[in-house]
Design a protein around this motif. Sequence first.
Motif, PDB file in Angstrom:
ATOM      1  N   HIS A   1     -53.433 -97.911 -75.622  1.00 12.35           N
ATOM      2  CA  HIS A   1     -52.807 -96.681 -75.150  1.00 12.35           C
ATOM      3  C   HIS A   1     -53.424 -96.393 -73.781  1.00 12.35           C
ATOM      4  CE1 HIS A   1     -56.373 -94.333 -76.164  1.00 12.35           C
ATOM      5  NE2 HIS A   1     -56.298 -94.683 -77.425  1.00 12.35           N
TER       6      HIS A   1
ATOM      7  N   ASN B   1     -57.182 -96.053 -73.173  1.00 10.74           N
ATOM      8  CA  ASN B   1     -58.066 -97.199 -73.404  1.00 10.74           C
ATOM      9  C   ASN B   1     -57.909 -98.285 -72.343  1.00 10.74           C
ATOM     10  OD1 ASN B   1     -59.418 -96.222 -75.589  1.00 10.74           O
ATOM     11  ND2 ASN B   1     -58.043 -97.121 -77.113  1.00 10.74           N
TER      12      ASN B   1
ATOM     13  N   ASP C   1     -62.839 -99.721 -75.688  1.00  9.50           N
ATOM     14  CA  ASP C   1     -62.541 -99.383 -77.084  1.00  9.50           C
ATOM     15  C   ASP C   1     -61.982-100.603 -77.814  1.00  9.50           C
ATOM     16  OD1 ASP C   1     -62.590 -97.534 -79.049  1.00  9.50           O
ATOM     17  OD2 ASP C   1     -61.051 -96.217 -78.245  1.00  9.50           O
TER      18      ASP C   1
HETATM   19 MG   LIG Z   1     -60.485 -94.685 -76.776  1.00 11.97          MG
END
Ligand SMILES: [Mg+2]
Length: 235
Positions: A132, A135, A147
């Motif tokens: 997303h 990240n 992440d």
């Molecule tokens: Mg994150």
Amino acid sequence: MQVLNKKELQQFIKKHQVICGTEERPALMLTPDNQIVKAFYRRKRFSRSTFLPQAKRFVANCRKLLERNVRGPVAREVIYCPDIPVHMVVYERLEGQDLRELCAETDSDCLDILPDYLASLHSKGIYFRAIHLGNVLFGADDLAIIDVSDLRAYNSPLGIFQRARNLAHLLNTKDDKSYFVSYGVSRFVQRYERCAEFSGFRRFLFRNRLRLRLDSDVLDELAKQSNLEGTSDTN
Ligand SMILES: [Mg+2]
Ligand SMILES: Nc1ncnc2c1ncn2[C@@H]1O[C@H](COP(=O)(O)OP(=O)(O)O)[C@@H](O)[C@H]1O
């Protein structure tokens, strides 16, 4: 791996700046020499992370990214406190800002390099489940992913269906939808298809699978923009 008891952990936390979470339960900290400490708490008494802690997956994935020349966190150390229990990974802070922040501060045109980047991750066999805009970092003229505990690294490029699933996951992200709408969902998808060198039947298969995976509001945007551009998204 360094093992700390509860008291030692508290002392460790005091020496760092908590940037996410609380002093009692920090999620992300900054070390005095600009490294990041990310905490992974065990969620359930018996879960997947009991046997394969998220922190260990994170470290293994950092290495896989490095091997494939993908910019991402470089893990330095793992710290474990069995009293909590929590694993902490210390890794290098990367220069840059995440794309969600960048979209909010500038405009969604900063997404221009993302389809190309995603296609290159896919061609390197990376399936980044946690994809997303929060990240993905933009800095040093390049993108990086963070992440990374939830990804798969294959030894060959991803197949069409996996690519469609991953792209749909990105476009369906609730917090990011408005940025994709303002950039143009169809523009984004077409750019991805160009970068992935899809044409003819492969593009047809990809589009169909993507449509099945997209939320209805994103799908509407894809259709609307394709019509406006006078292109058919069925071929
Ligand atoms: Mg994150
Ligand atoms: N290596 C890094 N370099 C720079 N910033 C980072 C790095 N890791 C995390 N961050 C910043 O911290 C935020 C949260 O980190 P992340 O690992 O995604 O944790 P969370 O589990 O809270 O999503 C990111 O959106 C980013 O802004």
